[in-house]
Structure formats: structure tokens, C-alpha cells
Design a protein around this motif. Structure first.
Motif, PDB file in Angstrom:
ATOM      1  N   ARG A 182      -0.944  -5.672  14.226  1.00 33.03           N
ATOM      2  CA  ARG A 182       0.402  -5.971  13.756  1.00 33.03           C
ATOM      3  C   ARG A 182       1.435  -4.892  13.773  1.00 33.03           C
ATOM      4  NH1 ARG A 182       3.814  -7.323   9.086  1.00 33.03           N
ATOM      5  NH2 ARG A 182       4.808  -9.379   9.570  1.00 33.03           N
ATOM      6  N   TRP A 183       0.880  -3.607  13.153  1.00 34.90           N
ATOM      7  CA  TRP A 183       1.616  -2.418  13.047  1.00 34.90           C
ATOM      8  C   TRP A 183       0.963  -1.175  13.822  1.00 34.90           C
ATOM      9  CZ3 TRP A 183       1.420   1.533   8.459  1.00 34.90           C
ATOM     10  CH2 TRP A 183       2.248   2.597   8.675  1.00 34.90           C
ATOM     11  N   ARG A 184       1.726  -0.983  14.988  1.00 32.79           N
ATOM     12  CA  ARG A 184       1.200  -0.251  16.030  1.00 32.79           C
ATOM     13  C   ARG A 184       1.255   1.453  15.577  1.00 32.79           C
ATOM     14  NH1 ARG A 184       3.556  -2.180  21.950  1.00 32.79           N
ATOM     15  NH2 ARG A 184       2.635  -4.352  21.686  1.00 32.79           N
ATOM     16  N   GLY A 185       2.094   1.483  14.382  1.00 32.36           N
ATOM     17  CA  GLY A 185       2.194   2.950  14.046  1.00 32.36           C
ATOM     18  C   GLY A 185       0.828   3.126  12.986  1.00 32.36           C
ATOM     19  N   LEU A 186       0.099   2.473  12.768  1.00 35.17           N
ATOM     20  CA  LEU A 186      -0.876   2.451  11.652  1.00 35.17           C
ATOM     21  C   LEU A 186      -1.956   3.685  12.269  1.00 35.17           C
ATOM     22  CD1 LEU A 186      -2.480   1.912   9.040  1.00 35.17           C
ATOM     23  CD2 LEU A 186      -3.617   0.088  10.378  1.00 35.17           C
ATOM     24  N   GLY A 187      -1.971   3.908  13.596  1.00 36.10           N
ATOM     25  CA  GLY A 187      -3.123   4.634  14.018  1.00 36.10           C
ATOM     26  C   GLY A 187      -2.417   6.224  13.737  1.00 36.10           C
ATOM     27  N   ASP A 188      -1.183   6.430  13.370  1.00 31.82           N
ATOM     28  CA  ASP A 188      -0.760   7.645  12.906  1.00 31.82           C
ATOM     29  C   ASP A 188      -1.252   8.061  11.494  1.00 31.82           C
ATOM     30  OD1 ASP A 188       0.457   8.048  15.368  1.00 31.82           O
ATOM     31  OD2 ASP A 188       2.423   7.226  14.765  1.00 31.82           O
ATOM     32  N   ALA A 189      -1.598   6.950  10.638  1.00 33.07           N
ATOM     33  CA  ALA A 189      -1.842   7.214   9.521  1.00 33.07           C
ATOM     34  C   ALA A 189      -3.400   7.359   9.301  1.00 33.07           C
ATOM     35  CB  ALA A 189      -1.457   6.129   8.369  1.00 33.07           C
ATOM     36  N   GLN A 190      -4.125   6.339  10.029  1.00 33.34           N
ATOM     37  CA  GLN A 190      -5.599   6.552   9.924  1.00 33.34           C
ATOM     38  C   GLN A 190      -6.165   5.822  11.423  1.00 33.34           C
ATOM     39  OE1 GLN A 190      -7.409   4.574   6.364  1.00 33.34           O
ATOM     40  NE2 GLN A 190      -9.012   3.849   7.585  1.00 33.34           N
ATOM     41  N   ALA A 191      -6.743   6.900  12.120  1.00 34.96           N
ATOM     42  CA  ALA A 191      -7.255   6.440  13.602  1.00 34.96           C
ATOM     43  C   ALA A 191      -7.989   5.427  13.864  1.00 34.96           C
ATOM     44  CB  ALA A 191      -7.581   7.932  14.096  1.00 34.96           C
ATOM     45  N   ASN A 192      -8.920   5.259  12.904  1.00 38.53           N
ATOM     46  CA  ASN A 192      -9.854   4.050  12.766  1.00 38.53           C
ATOM     47  C   ASN A 192     -10.248   3.484  11.477  1.00 38.53           C
ATOM     48  OD1 ASN A 192     -11.642   6.693  13.383  1.00 38.53           O
ATOM     49  ND2 ASN A 192     -12.690   5.390  12.301  1.00 38.53           N
ATOM     50  N   TYR A 252       0.991  -1.138   0.110  1.00 37.89           N
ATOM     51  CA  TYR A 252      -0.146  -0.043  -0.045  1.00 37.89           C
ATOM     52  C   TYR A 252       1.152   1.246  -0.011  1.00 37.89           C
ATOM     53  CZ  TYR A 252      -3.557  -3.261   1.780  1.00 37.89           C
ATOM     54  OH  TYR A 252      -4.474  -4.535   1.932  1.00 37.89           O
ATOM     55  N   PHE A 253       0.429   2.185  -0.913  1.00 39.96           N
ATOM     56  CA  PHE A 253       0.972   3.576  -0.866  1.00 39.96           C
ATOM     57  C   PHE A 253      -0.080   4.623  -0.461  1.00 39.96           C
ATOM     58  CE2 PHE A 253       3.253   1.391  -4.104  1.00 39.96           C
ATOM     59  CZ  PHE A 253       4.635   1.588  -3.951  1.00 39.96           C
ATOM     60  N   SER A 254       0.205   5.604   0.221  1.00 44.79           N
ATOM     61  CA  SER A 254      -0.822   6.590   0.391  1.00 44.79           C
ATOM     62  C   SER A 254      -0.112   7.990   0.961  1.00 44.79           C
ATOM     63  CB  SER A 254      -1.840   6.094   1.954  1.00 44.79           C
ATOM     64  OG  SER A 254      -1.002   6.405   3.148  1.00 44.79           O
ATOM     65  N   ASN A 255      -0.985   8.853   1.007  1.00 40.19           N
ATOM     66  CA  ASN A 255      -0.491  10.158   1.523  1.00 40.19           C
ATOM     67  C   ASN A 255       0.032  10.379   2.678  1.00 40.19           C
ATOM     68  OD1 ASN A 255      -3.391   9.776   1.753  1.00 40.19           O
ATOM     69  ND2 ASN A 255      -3.430  11.786   2.701  1.00 40.19           N
ATOM     70  N   ARG A 256      -0.043   9.215   3.585  1.00 41.85           N
ATOM     71  CA  ARG A 256       0.349   9.302   5.002  1.00 41.85           C
ATOM     72  C   ARG A 256       1.376   8.111   5.439  1.00 41.85           C
ATOM     73  NH1 ARG A 256      -5.689   9.765   7.727  1.00 41.85           N
ATOM     74  NH2 ARG A 256      -6.274  11.557   6.687  1.00 41.85           N
ATOM     75  N   MET A 257       1.406   7.084   4.359  1.00 39.62           N
ATOM     76  CA  MET A 257       2.196   5.940   5.090  1.00 39.62           C
ATOM     77  C   MET A 257       2.513   5.087   3.672  1.00 39.62           C
ATOM     78  SD  MET A 257       0.170   2.943   5.326  1.00 39.62           S
ATOM     79  CE  MET A 257      -0.714   3.056   3.730  1.00 39.62           C
ATOM     80  N   VAL A 258       3.396   4.202   3.887  1.00 38.03           N
ATOM     81  CA  VAL A 258       3.559   3.023   2.934  1.00 38.03           C
ATOM     82  C   VAL A 258       3.632   1.662   3.838  1.00 38.03           C
ATOM     83  CG1 VAL A 258       4.900   4.389   1.122  1.00 38.03           C
ATOM     84  CG2 VAL A 258       6.104   3.105   3.025  1.00 38.03           C
ATOM     85  N   TYR A 259       3.097   0.565   3.388  1.00 38.80           N
ATOM     86  CA  TYR A 259       2.887  -0.637   4.102  1.00 38.80           C
ATOM     87  C   TYR A 259       2.927  -1.772   3.458  1.00 38.80           C
ATOM     88  CZ  TYR A 259       1.338  -3.991   7.430  1.00 38.80           C
ATOM     89  OH  TYR A 259       1.086  -5.363   8.271  1.00 38.80           O
ATOM     90  N   GLY A 260       3.657  -2.837   3.767  1.00 36.14           N
ATOM     91  CA  GLY A 260       3.280  -4.192   3.009  1.00 36.14           C
ATOM     92  C   GLY A 260       3.469  -5.306   4.228  1.00 36.14           C
ATOM     93  N   TRP A 261       3.004  -6.267   4.236  1.00 37.97           N
ATOM     94  CA  TRP A 261       2.983  -7.326   5.087  1.00 37.97           C
ATOM     95  C   TRP A 261       4.463  -7.775   5.288  1.00 37.97           C
ATOM     96  CZ3 TRP A 261      -0.484  -8.979   8.715  1.00 37.97           C
ATOM     97  CH2 TRP A 261      -0.342 -10.080   9.316  1.00 37.97           C
ATOM     98  N   GLU A 262       5.026  -8.149   4.333  1.00 40.26           N
ATOM     99  CA  GLU A 262       6.400  -8.760   4.553  1.00 40.26           C
ATOM    100  C   GLU A 262       7.322  -7.539   4.980  1.00 40.26           C
ATOM    101  OE1 GLU A 262       6.764 -11.760   4.365  1.00 40.26           O
ATOM    102  OE2 GLU A 262       5.457 -12.705   3.026  1.00 40.26           O
ATOM    103  N   PHE A 263       7.258  -6.252   4.711  1.00 40.24           N
ATOM    104  CA  PHE A 263       8.238  -5.246   4.778  1.00 40.24           C
ATOM    105  C   PHE A 263       7.778  -4.394   5.968  1.00 40.24           C
ATOM    106  CE2 PHE A 263       7.995  -6.645   0.311  1.00 40.24           C
ATOM    107  CZ  PHE A 263       9.206  -6.721   0.234  1.00 40.24           C
ATOM    108  N   GLY A 264       6.769  -4.479   6.437  1.00 40.42           N
ATOM    109  CA  GLY A 264       6.264  -3.347   7.651  1.00 40.42           C
ATOM    110  C   GLY A 264       5.898  -2.260   6.997  1.00 40.42           C
ATOM    111  N   GLY A 265       5.600  -1.237   7.894  1.00 37.00           N
ATOM    112  CA  GLY A 265       5.221   0.109   7.304  1.00 37.00           C
ATOM    113  C   GLY A 265       5.857   1.390   8.161  1.00 37.00           C
ATOM    114  N   THR A 266       5.648   2.547   7.466  1.00 38.60           N
ATOM    115  CA  THR A 266       6.385   3.566   8.091  1.00 38.60           C
ATOM    116  C   THR A 266       5.526   4.806   7.776  1.00 38.60           C
ATOM    117  OG1 THR A 266       8.331   5.236   8.172  1.00 38.60           O
ATOM    118  CG2 THR A 266       7.766   4.039   6.077  1.00 38.60           C
ATOM    119  N   THR A 267       5.363   5.932   8.670  1.00 41.51           N
ATOM    120  CA  THR A 267       4.871   7.183   8.173  1.00 41.51           C
ATOM    121  C   THR A 267       5.711   8.051   7.867  1.00 41.51           C
ATOM    122  OG1 THR A 267       4.491   7.661  10.542  1.00 41.51           O
ATOM    123  CG2 THR A 267       2.641   6.688   9.753  1.00 41.51           C
ATOM    124  N   ARG A 268       6.939   7.853   7.872  1.00 41.74           N
ATOM    125  CA  ARG A 268       7.958   8.865   7.504  1.00 41.74           C
ATOM    126  C   ARG A 268       7.706   9.078   5.984  1.00 41.74           C
ATOM    127  NH1 ARG A 268      11.161   5.022  10.491  1.00 41.74           N
ATOM    128  NH2 ARG A 268      11.920   4.074   8.324  1.00 41.74           N
TER     129      ARG A 268
END
Length: 497
Positions: free
Chosen positions: A307-317, A213-229
Motif C-alpha cells: 500500500r505504501w511504496r515509500g515503506l522500503g525507505d524505512a525498512q528494506a524488508n 506507528y511512530f519510529s526513528n525512520r517514519m510515521v504511518y497510519g492506515w487512514e493517514f498514509g506514511g512519510t519518512t520525512r
């Protein structure tokens, strides 16, 4: 809970299920399926309906794949979908629809791909001519000419292969210039805008076999993890990768460093049969290979958040209500194939891909529908399917003799009045739905009339279905049918609803 795919029409199965959100709550998710420019324009019509229905302030995410990602990217760079007036959103998308009507991004008038295709065809022709010269010279026993001809064949052949390998990059340039305002914006740029809606573009990771997944707030992949940087990847790269049909386009390769992800090793626990696998890049293609309805983002939101606790920084719910805009073309009738030759071989490959997409989409739709009617599931939803007439759901939920009408029955009656006042009969809408479904999955220009019809169909179907299932939107207002032709011509103003 209910779904337009297999709804239970009785009053007992239709309780009020939309008490409304609390102040500031964003609880509506929208998904835009694949299907080339057909999906782009149909999806923009549905998004316009969401805006007109007053759901902008409730929209938490717009997930998309392939042709739907073109619509999502175009909306992302415009006025903030979650806060801007509907008129501003309409004025912004007019440019995108006009470009699709007149030029498209492939085999049309888009300069980025028009000149690329001409160069590719020219190099193929020159390579063929050089080979023919070498063969004829060999027959005539002219060794010097044979050498020159063969050298030119190798040269033009190498140019052809290089140009062919650049087909994804050429299409990306056309996407940026024609549909994203030639802004050359990056995901990091869109992150800095602090938009209220999470725009999620889905691709398929070919190494892990899952969605990236690519977005205006994060990138994320099951195998690679995610970041909001911040990620330096161009938005046009993410959009083209989401629409990167295998074979037709070259898979995209993106280094993890460009995504602000840390290159590392997938441990044996992640891949028991394979041992340690060192990775420093992702290899991605069309998101429809994994999920051609783009529902995976919201459907799996809870598991992903765990799985990714930082997801809440990209989408609250996650969303509580999901509007699934599905412009995939079903196999509703027999489609004879050519008798033989190269055309038969190519058609076989293309149809094999189409069948796989269709079967996968059908199973996902059924699973999603079951989750909508599961009382233990917090996610409710409605389908907006291109094969349907706006009267389909209205007819299903219209109260029958002997029933005690419930909210959905009442909402169906209100939607019927809305449709009847529009001036098209149920039979006419059925013809429009059939015509929409028959539009080819292509990136060629569609023409003004086809774009206007797709916009109109997506808009009216979304308005009717969202009202029948959730009671959204004002069914007492009128809609100006000429509005959709104006939009397809790139014209704005004059009102529309």
C-alpha cells in the motif's frame, strides 16, 4: 514452521529452519508487549538475550506497545542495538532498570509525577474544604462566607480539572527524565542518528480504529498514509501515547503537520457510511487497545509495503523470524472482587479493560501461532511468554522413545544442559514464572528484587526458547546469576555471560 504456543514436538515436524542469513541480511523482528513496568523489565531481559545470542546484526525491527515501548524507547536512544557490543547495550539499560526499581514513573519517587500528584490531591482537598465551608456557612446563615466558600470551590475545582487533564503530560515528563535520559529528543533527532534497527512504537488511532506507528525512520497510519520525512514529535510523546491507558490517562492529540503528514480529507471510498471527513490531527491512546503484543507491525508488513511504496525507505524488508516477547498477564485463576461500593465500581471498570486486552491478546497469539506453522507463510517465530518456565519448550521438544531426533530435539537437549547448569530446578523456575506473571500492571517502582527476577526470567526464557526453535545462541557458556541484581541496582561491569 513452529511456535512455542502450540508446537508439534515430533521429529518430522522439526526440520532445520535456520540456514542463516546472507551477508548483511537483517531478518529477525522482535516484539515487546504491554504490561506496565513488568513488561518493560521483562522485555529488556529478552533484548539482552537477543544481544548475547549474537542476533544484533540480524535484527531488522523492534516493535513495541505500552510498557514494552518504554523499553524500546530506552534502547533506541542508547548505543545502536544492531551494531554495538552486547556489553555496551547492557551498560545502557542498567540506568533504566535502576530507575524502574527505585522510582518508576508514577506514584513513586519520580519528581515529575510526585509533585504533580501532590498538587492534584491538594487541589481536590482544598475544593472539598471550600465546599464544606460554603455548606456550613449556609446552615449558619452567613451569606458572605457562603459566597467566598463557593467561589473558592469553583476556583479549586477548575484547578483540579486542569491538573487532571495534564496527567498524560506529567507522565510524559517522567518518562523523559527517568527513562530516556532527560534528552528531550525528537523522532527527527533519532532519524538523524541513522540507526541500523527500526524501532517501531505502536499506538491506537481513536478516529480510524487502527494502529498508528511512530519510529526513528517514519510515521504511518492506515487512514493517514506514511512519510519518512523528519517528525518534530518528541520521542517521549510517542512512548507515553503507546502506554496511554484509556481513562487512566488523557488521549494524546498530535497535529499532522508535526508528523510531516499532509492534512486532508478521507474520501467516501475510505468511509462509505460517513461521507467526507476532514482531518488535521490524530487522536491516539495505548497501542494495546488494538494490539497488546505489538506483532501487527511485522505481521502486516507485506500488505503495508504494497500500500505504501515509500515503506522500503524505512525498512528494506520484513522479518523472516519473529521473537514475540509477551509479558501480558493471563487470567489463570479466579480473582474475587470487592463486595460493593466505589471500589467495586472502579474494579469492575478496570477488570473489564483487562478482560478485553486478555481476550484480544489470546486471539492474536493463536492467529500468530497458526501463521508460524503454515508452510505457505514466510514468517516463522517463537513466543517468549511471561507465564512460561524456560523448561516448558525444552520438555515439549525433548526426544521421546521411538522418535528419530531432529534439529529441534537436539537443540532442546542443548538448552536443557544450559538450564541445568544454571542451578535452578524446573520447579524453581515454575515459581519464578508464576511470580513474574503476578507482578501488577503498574508504573510504580517495582523494587530491586522484582526487577532482577523479571530480567533473569526474560533473559533465560528467551535464550532457551530461541535455541529450541531456531538454534540461536551458545548453550555451552555459563551465566552469572548475580548479573541481574547488579543491573537492577544500576551497576555494570564484571561480566555476565
Amino acid at each position: 514452521m513452529s511456535t512455542s504456543d502450540d508446537p508439534a514436538p515430533g521429529a518430522d515436524a522439526a526440520p532445520a529452519n535456520d540456514p542463516g542469513p546472507g551477508p548483511g541480511t537483517r531478518d529477525v523482528g522482535i516484539t515487546l508487549s504491554g504490561g506496565g513496568h513488568r513488561a518493560t523489565v521483562f522485555g529488556l531481559g529478552a533484548l539482552l538475550a537477543v544481544a548475547d545470542a549474537g542476533l544484533r546484526e540480524r535484527t531488522t525491527s523492534i516493535g513495541s506497545v505500552s510498557g514494552g515501548s518504554i523499553a524500546n524507547g530506552a534502547v533506541m536512544i542508547g548505543p545502536d542495538f544492531g551494531t554495538a557490543p552486547a556489553a555496551e547495550i547492557e551498560a545502557h539499560i542498567a540506568r533504566t532498570v535502576k530507575s524502574i526499581a527505585e522510582r518508576g514513573i508514577l506514584q513513586g519517587g519520580a519528581p515529575a509525577t510526585k509533585w504533580y500528584l501532590r498538587a492534584l490531591l491538594a487541589s481536590i482537598a482544598l475544593a472539598a474544604i471550600a465546599l464544606l465551608v460554603a455548606v456550613v456557612a449556609g446552615i449558619l446563615e452567613a451569606p458572605v462566607v457562603v459566597g467566598v466558600g463557593f467561589a473558592l470551590f469553583l476556583t479549586f475545582g477548575a484547578v483540579t480539572l486542569w491538573l487532571f487533564s495534564r496527567r498524560s503530560a506529567a507522565t510524559e515528563r517522567a518518562i523523559d527524565k527517568e527513562l530516556l535520559g532527560d534528552a528531550r529528543t525528537s523522532l527527527a533527532d533519532q532519524r538523524d542518528r541513522d540507526l541500523s534497527v527500526h524501532h517501531v512504537i505502536c499506538t491506537t488511532d481513536m478516529q480510524g480504529g487502527t494502529t498508528f506507528y511512530f519510529s526513528n525512520r517514519m510515521v504511518y497510519g492506515w487512514e493517514f498514509g506514511g512519510t519518512t520525512r523528519p517528525a518534530s514529535v518528541p520521542l517521549s510523546t510517542a512512548v507515553q501515547a503507546s502506554a496511554c491507558v484509556p481513562g487512566a490517562f488523557r488521549a494524546r492529540v498530535v497535529g499532522l503537520d508535526a508528523l510531516s503528514l499532509t492534512p486532508g480529507t478521507l474520501t467516501p471510498d475510505d468511509h462509505p457510511p460517513h461521507g467526507d471527513v476532514t482531518v488535521d490531527r490524530i487522536v491516539i491512546v495505548d497501542g494495546g487497545v488494538y494490539d497488546n503484543m505489538a506483532d501487527s507491525w511485522e505481521y502486516g508488513f507485506g500488505n503495508r509495503a504494497g500500500r505504501w511504496r515509500g515503506l522500503g525507505d524505512a525498512q528494506a524488508n520484513g522479518a523472516r523470524q519473529l521473537v514475540v516477547v509477551n509479558a501480558s498477564s493471563d487470567w489463570n485463576s479466579l480473582r474475587p472482587m470487592p463486595s460493593g461500593g466505589l471500589r467495586f465500581e472502579l474494579d469492575s471498570l478496570i477488570r473489564s479493560k483487562d478482560v478485553q486486552y486478555d481476550v484480544s491478546t489470546s486471539h492474536r497469539r493463536q492467529a500468530l501461532g497458526r501463521s508460524f506453522i503454515d508452510d505457505d507463510n514466510d514468517l516463522d517465530g517463537v513466543f517468549v511468554q511471561i507465564k512460561d518456565s524456560p523448561y516448558r519448550l525444552v520438555d515439549i521438544f525433548t526426544a521421546k522413545p521411538g522418535w528419530t531426533p531432529g534439529d529441534k530435539n537436539r537443540w532442546a537437549d542443548e538448552a536443557r544442559g544450559f538450564l541445568d547448569g544454571y542451578g535452578l530446578s524446573a520447579a524453581e523456575w515454575k515459581k519464578i514464572a508464576d511470580a513474574s506473571s503476578a507482578v501488577a500492571t503498574t508504573l510504580k517502582p517495582l523494587g530491586t528484587a522484582v526487577c532482577a527476577s523479571l530480567l533473569e526470567h526474560g533473559y533465560m526464557l528467551a535464550m532457551a526458547n530461541m535455541h529450541v526453535i531456531f538454534g540461536h545462541g551458545d548453550m555451552t557458556r555459563s551465566v552469572d546469576r548475580a548479573r541481574f541484581t547488579r543491573l537492577a541496582r544500576g551497576e555494570t561491569g564484571g561480566g555476565g555471560a
